[in-house]
Design a protein around this motif. Structure first.
Motif, PDB file in Angstrom:
ATOM      1  N   UNK A  29       2.985  -9.997   5.900  1.00 27.37           N
ATOM      2  CA  UNK A  29       3.603  -9.980   4.570  1.00 27.37           C
ATOM      3  C   UNK A  29       3.219  -8.731   3.772  1.00 27.37           C
ATOM      4  N   UNK A  30       2.558  -7.785   4.417  1.00 27.74           N
ATOM      5  CA  UNK A  30       2.171  -6.526   3.777  1.00 27.74           C
ATOM      6  C   UNK A  30       3.257  -5.478   4.016  1.00 27.74           C
ATOM      7  N   UNK A  31       3.444  -4.601   3.042  1.00 25.61           N
ATOM      8  CA  UNK A  31       4.314  -3.433   3.219  1.00 25.61           C
ATOM      9  C   UNK A  31       3.475  -2.173   3.014  1.00 25.61           C
ATOM     10  N   UNK A  70       0.762  -2.162  -6.954  1.00 27.63           N
ATOM     11  CA  UNK A  70       0.707  -1.430  -5.698  1.00 27.63           C
ATOM     12  C   UNK A  70      -0.660  -0.787  -5.551  1.00 27.63           C
ATOM     13  N   UNK A  71      -1.025  -0.467  -4.326  1.00 29.97           N
ATOM     14  CA  UNK A  71      -2.350   0.072  -4.027  1.00 29.97           C
ATOM     15  C   UNK A  71      -2.224   1.459  -3.394  1.00 29.97           C
ATOM     16  N   UNK A  72      -2.448   2.533  -4.171  1.00 27.60           N
ATOM     17  CA  UNK A  72      -2.408   3.877  -3.596  1.00 27.60           C
ATOM     18  C   UNK A  72      -3.681   4.151  -2.788  1.00 27.60           C
ATOM     19  N   UNK A  73      -3.521   4.672  -1.586  1.00 32.25           N
ATOM     20  CA  UNK A  73      -4.659   4.940  -0.710  1.00 32.25           C
ATOM     21  C   UNK A  73      -4.409   6.246   0.043  1.00 32.25           C
ATOM     22  N   UNK A  74      -5.427   7.065   0.154  1.00 32.61           N
ATOM     23  CA  UNK A  74      -5.328   8.237   1.016  1.00 32.61           C
ATOM     24  C   UNK A  74      -5.029   7.779   2.437  1.00 32.61           C
ATOM     25  N   UNK A  75      -4.112   8.450   3.094  1.00 32.36           N
ATOM     26  CA  UNK A  75      -3.686   8.012   4.422  1.00 32.36           C
ATOM     27  C   UNK A  75      -4.851   7.880   5.390  1.00 32.36           C
ATOM     28  N   UNK A  76      -5.790   8.794   5.318  1.00 32.79           N
ATOM     29  CA  UNK A  76      -6.931   8.758   6.244  1.00 32.79           C
ATOM     30  C   UNK A  76      -7.861   7.588   5.977  1.00 32.79           C
ATOM     31  N   UNK A  77      -7.734   6.952   4.802  1.00 31.57           N
ATOM     32  CA  UNK A  77      -8.602   5.836   4.433  1.00 31.57           C
ATOM     33  C   UNK A  77      -7.985   4.470   4.753  1.00 31.57           C
ATOM     34  N   UNK A  78      -6.726   4.444   5.147  1.00 33.49           N
ATOM     35  CA  UNK A  78      -6.065   3.157   5.386  1.00 33.49           C
ATOM     36  C   UNK A  78      -6.753   2.354   6.478  1.00 33.49           C
ATOM     37  N   UNK A  79      -7.399   3.033   7.399  1.00 32.11           N
ATOM     38  CA  UNK A  79      -8.090   2.347   8.492  1.00 32.11           C
ATOM     39  C   UNK A  79      -9.128   1.355   7.969  1.00 32.11           C
ATOM     40  N   UNK A  80      -9.675   1.621   6.791  1.00 28.70           N
ATOM     41  CA  UNK A  80     -10.694   0.733   6.220  1.00 28.70           C
ATOM     42  C   UNK A  80     -10.100  -0.539   5.610  1.00 28.70           C
ATOM     43  N   UNK A  81      -8.774  -0.616   5.544  1.00 28.78           N
ATOM     44  CA  UNK A  81      -8.109  -1.770   4.934  1.00 28.78           C
ATOM     45  C   UNK A  81      -7.341  -2.607   5.960  1.00 28.78           C
ATOM     46  N   UNK A 136       0.849  -1.185   0.000  1.00 27.61           N
ATOM     47  CA  UNK A 136       0.000   0.000   0.000  1.00 27.61           C
ATOM     48  C   UNK A 136       0.886   1.236   0.000  1.00 27.61           C
ATOM     49  N   UNK A 137       0.576   2.178  -0.889  1.00 30.07           N
ATOM     50  CA  UNK A 137       1.223   3.491  -0.881  1.00 30.07           C
ATOM     51  C   UNK A 137       0.247   4.484  -0.275  1.00 30.07           C
ATOM     52  N   UNK A 138       0.647   5.180   0.788  1.00 25.92           N
ATOM     53  CA  UNK A 138      -0.270   6.119   1.436  1.00 25.92           C
ATOM     54  C   UNK A 138       0.334   7.519   1.460  1.00 25.92           C
ATOM     55  N   UNK A 139      -0.515   8.508   1.324  1.00 19.35           N
ATOM     56  CA  UNK A 139      -0.095   9.902   1.374  1.00 19.35           C
ATOM     57  C   UNK A 139      -1.307  10.806   1.422  1.00 19.35           C
ATOM     58  N   UNK A 140      -1.063  12.091   1.499  1.00 15.15           N
ATOM     59  CA  UNK A 140      -2.134  13.100   1.497  1.00 15.15           C
ATOM     60  C   UNK A 140      -1.773  14.178   0.478  1.00 15.15           C
ATOM     61  N   UNK A 141      -2.795  14.773  -0.129  1.00 16.16           N
ATOM     62  CA  UNK A 141      -2.562  15.890  -1.040  1.00 16.16           C
ATOM     63  C   UNK A 141      -1.631  15.522  -2.179  1.00 16.16           C
ATOM     64  N   UNK A 142      -0.597  16.322  -2.378  1.00 14.83           N
ATOM     65  CA  UNK A 142       0.357  16.083  -3.455  1.00 14.83           C
ATOM     66  C   UNK A 142       1.036  14.724  -3.325  1.00 14.83           C
ATOM     67  N   UNK A 143       1.350  14.319  -2.120  1.00 18.63           N
ATOM     68  CA  UNK A 143       2.002  13.018  -1.918  1.00 18.63           C
ATOM     69  C   UNK A 143       1.089  11.874  -2.350  1.00 18.63           C
ATOM     70  N   UNK A 144      -0.216  12.021  -2.131  1.00 12.67           N
ATOM     71  CA  UNK A 144      -1.146  10.995  -2.600  1.00 12.67           C
ATOM     72  C   UNK A 144      -1.185  10.962  -4.125  1.00 12.67           C
ATOM     73  N   UNK A 145      -1.176  12.129  -4.745  1.00 14.67           N
ATOM     74  CA  UNK A 145      -1.157  12.162  -6.215  1.00 14.67           C
ATOM     75  C   UNK A 145       0.115  11.521  -6.763  1.00 14.67           C
ATOM     76  N   UNK A 146       1.228  11.678  -6.044  1.00  8.64           N
ATOM     77  CA  UNK A 146       2.470  11.004  -6.437  1.00  8.64           C
ATOM     78  C   UNK A 146       2.312   9.491  -6.320  1.00  8.64           C
ATOM     79  N   UNK A 147       1.588   9.032  -5.297  1.00 13.94           N
ATOM     80  CA  UNK A 147       1.305   7.593  -5.155  1.00 13.94           C
ATOM     81  C   UNK A 147       0.529   7.078  -6.371  1.00 13.94           C
ATOM     82  N   UNK A 148      -0.470   7.848  -6.792  1.00 13.54           N
ATOM     83  CA  UNK A 148      -1.272   7.461  -7.960  1.00 13.54           C
ATOM     84  C   UNK A 148      -0.412   7.419  -9.225  1.00 13.54           C
ATOM     85  N   UNK A 149       0.420   8.438  -9.401  1.00 14.12           N
ATOM     86  CA  UNK A 149       1.285   8.479 -10.582  1.00 14.12           C
ATOM     87  C   UNK A 149       2.241   7.284 -10.586  1.00 14.12           C
TER      88      UNK A 149
END
Length: 586
Positions: A334-336, A316-327, A290-303
């Motif tokens: 074995x998750x990173x 890889x799975x880009x996710x907004x940091x505030x949403x990681x709780x749902x996963x 999982x790649x997590x970030x907010x704002x610009x950092x999240x957009x970098x995860x998507x890119x």
């Protein structure tokens, strides 16, 4: 998200603190203030407004004393008023405090103190601290003991500096929010960020949560707040140069930092490949990432996701940091989880890491050495993009995407291919940051400066570019901007397209031409960002293709557009309203 700085030494404090405030302005600019101490008096000046405007009115540099504290405020509790500006004092005006953070139990503490006769003049939670210290001193404790007991009563995250008339030092403490010490030949510093004192020293001490520090002119002592046992904190050194924190002749930091993407790419190209290959090994051994970030950092995860999909067999799975709780139920040993943050202090990112601590491996990709994020993860990778002082992130976005793209290539043992792409990217960025391109973008900015909305459209790997470009335009020009996938236009947004509505299309292939035709049919103003011109375009921005790094090259003209729109519309792109650089509150 406020900025604080303290200095004690053999130089006059006020000019040094004023200089530090200017360099912390990206953390908040609703109000600012300085308190200095002499043997028998505290001297306090503060007011509403940016540092330069307040200094022109109050002349901070003339304040006496060789120790003091200063604050630049981003309002969170309490309105933007002079009374709510820091520093805050106790009833006797003998104790001054600057504070970054949120005291969650302040209503309860305030009522308790008011019952004891304390009088508050502000609406802030911060004013609780000097009154609590005063209350403990009224019972016979010295400043150090009173400050310890006061901080133990506080709930929430904070970084705080305390001075008292007649006391020859500064009390400093942190919990959950950044505070770093600077060790100079002429004195000691404590500040939210290193750039605040980088001109004076590269020697730093990274504090940990619940550290309680007593700073004197030539030394410091660190204790654990709860048991007051002495703690060892080593003196480290930073690689940044003092020259990196100036504007270097540019009118704004944002424009300077857009140009510095050349250096970012070159440093990464020349960096030690073992770091990137080490990162790749981490991912190879994972069942899921999982790649997590907010704002610009999240957009970098998507890119980065699209680069991984194109050059590797790794998902890889880009996710907004505030949403990681749902996963959380999908996270195993074995998750990173890879956390991206420019500052390393983003509250939602740190909170996400706390929730997965001990459940999986964690990696931090960050630009600031010694930040809170680096202490929460199993492994840290530094971007080395240099200080970024404009609120809107530009060069760190490029650093994040480039770094992760090199990891993707390394997963397939194609590191050298990725390095070759970086070399070509450098040449394209050189063209994109040229005066010719800047003039072309300025021409476009004048054409669309009065629009109320801009739509930015990209397919596949350029969808994150559309999102990031929209974010930049919103951040600094205050024009509503929306990033879209081309196929989604006809599912609602097309209803908003009128004659002359600016629509920016990021073109990589012909898949987006149908969406362009739809906008053209509604008489929208079509702006094409692409290697080749097209008869559909009303305005063309020529951007050479860099294959899997088009998300960076097509973004740079948009960073310039956001900047030019801000300046033309009369705003300061370095200090957008209601925003701050380090989002340290949730």
């Amino acid at each position: 998200m406020c900025g604080i700085i303290g200095y004690v030494g053999n130089k006059k404090a006020a000019p040094i603190l004023l200089e530090g405030l200017r360099l912390l302005a990206y953390r908040g600019y609703d109000s600012c203030g300085i308190a200095t101490s002499t043997i028998d008096e505290l001297h306090v000046k503060k007011d509403v407004g940016e540092v330069e405007k307040v200094d022109a009115k109050l002349d901070f540099s003339q304040m006496p004393g060789f120790l003091g504290i200063a604050h630049s405020r981003w309002a969170s509790v309490g309105r933007v008023t002079k009374a709510n500006a820091h520093p805050h004092l106790d009833c006797k005006k003998g104790i001054a405090v600057v504070h970054n953070g949120t005291i969650t139990n302040y209503p309860k503490l305030k009522k308790m103190l008011e019952r004891k006769g304390h009088v508050f003049i502000s609406e802030t939670d911060s004013e609780i601290i000097p009154h609590l210290i005063e209350d403990f001193m009224n019972s016979g404790r010295d400043l150090k003991s009173a400050a310890v007991n006061a901080l133990k009563m506080i709930e929430g995250d904070y970084s705080v500096l305390v001075i008292m008339k007649g006391f020859d030092g500064i009390i400093a403490s942190r919990r959950g929010l950044p505070l770093v010490l600077g060790v100079a030949s002429h004195g000691m510093f404590a500040a939210s960020d290193i750039p605040a004192f980088l001109k004076h020293t590269k020697k730093v001490v990274y504090l940990q949560d619940n550290d309680f520090v007593v700073l004197k002119p030539s030394n410091f002592s660190v204790f654990n707040l709860f048991d007051m046992k002495k703690a060892r904190r080593r003196v480290d050194s930073v690689d940044w140069r003092a020259s990196e924190i100036g504007k270097k002749g540019f009118e704004h930091y944002m424009l300077k930092e857009i140009g510095e993407q050349l250096g970012v790419v070159k440093r990464l190209e020349r960096s030690d490949p073992s770091e990137i290959k080490s990162f790749a090994r981490f991912l190879k051994n994972a069942d899921e990432t999982f790649l997590v970030g907010c704002g610009t950092s999240y957009n970098a995860c998507l890119a980065a996701k699209y680069v991984f999909l194109r050059v590797s067999d790794f998902r890889i799975n880009p996710i907004l940091a505030s949403e990681l709780v749902n996963y959380l139920r999908f996270i195993t040993r074995k998750t990173v989880v890879v956390a991206l943050s420019q500052s390393g202090e983003t509250a939602d990112v740190l909170d996400a890491l706390k929730k997965v601590k001990g459940k999986c491996k964690t990696i931090g990709v960050v630009n600031v050495k010694g930040s809170s994020l680096t202490r929460q993860v199993d492994k840290t990778f530094l971007l080395n993009a240099g200080p970024e002082l404009a609120v809107a992130s530009t060069k760190v976005y490029a650093a994040q995407v480039c770094f992760l793209s090199m990891v993707a290539y390394s997963l397939e043992n194609n590191y050298n291919e990725g390095k070759k792409n970086l070399n070509y990217l450098w040449n394209v960025i050189y063209y994109l940051t040229s005066r010719t391109m800047k003039n072309r973008i300025k021409e476009l900015a004048f054409k669309i400066k009065n629009t109320s909305s801009i739509f930015l459209v990209g397919n596949d790997s350029l969808y994150p570019t559309a999102l990031e470009a929209a974010l930049k335009i919103k951040e600094v020009s205050y024009i509503h901007a929306e990033g879209l996938v081309g196929s989604e236009l006809k599912h609602g947004p097309l209803a908003l397209i009128e004659k002359g509505t600016p629509c920016i299309f990021f073109v990589e292939d012909e898949s987006i031409l149908a969406a362009i035709a739809e906008v053209k049919a509604r008489k929208g103003y079509v702006i094409g960002v692409s290697p080749k011109n097209n008869s559909f375009f009303d305005f063309w921005i020529k951007v050479p293709s860099v294959e899997n790094l088009n998300s960076i090259v097509q973004m740079i003209p948009m960073q310039l557009l956001a900047y030019e729109l801000s300046v033309i519309r009369g705003f300061n792109p370095d200090k957008p309203r209601n925003l701050a650089k380090s989002v340290t509150v949730k």
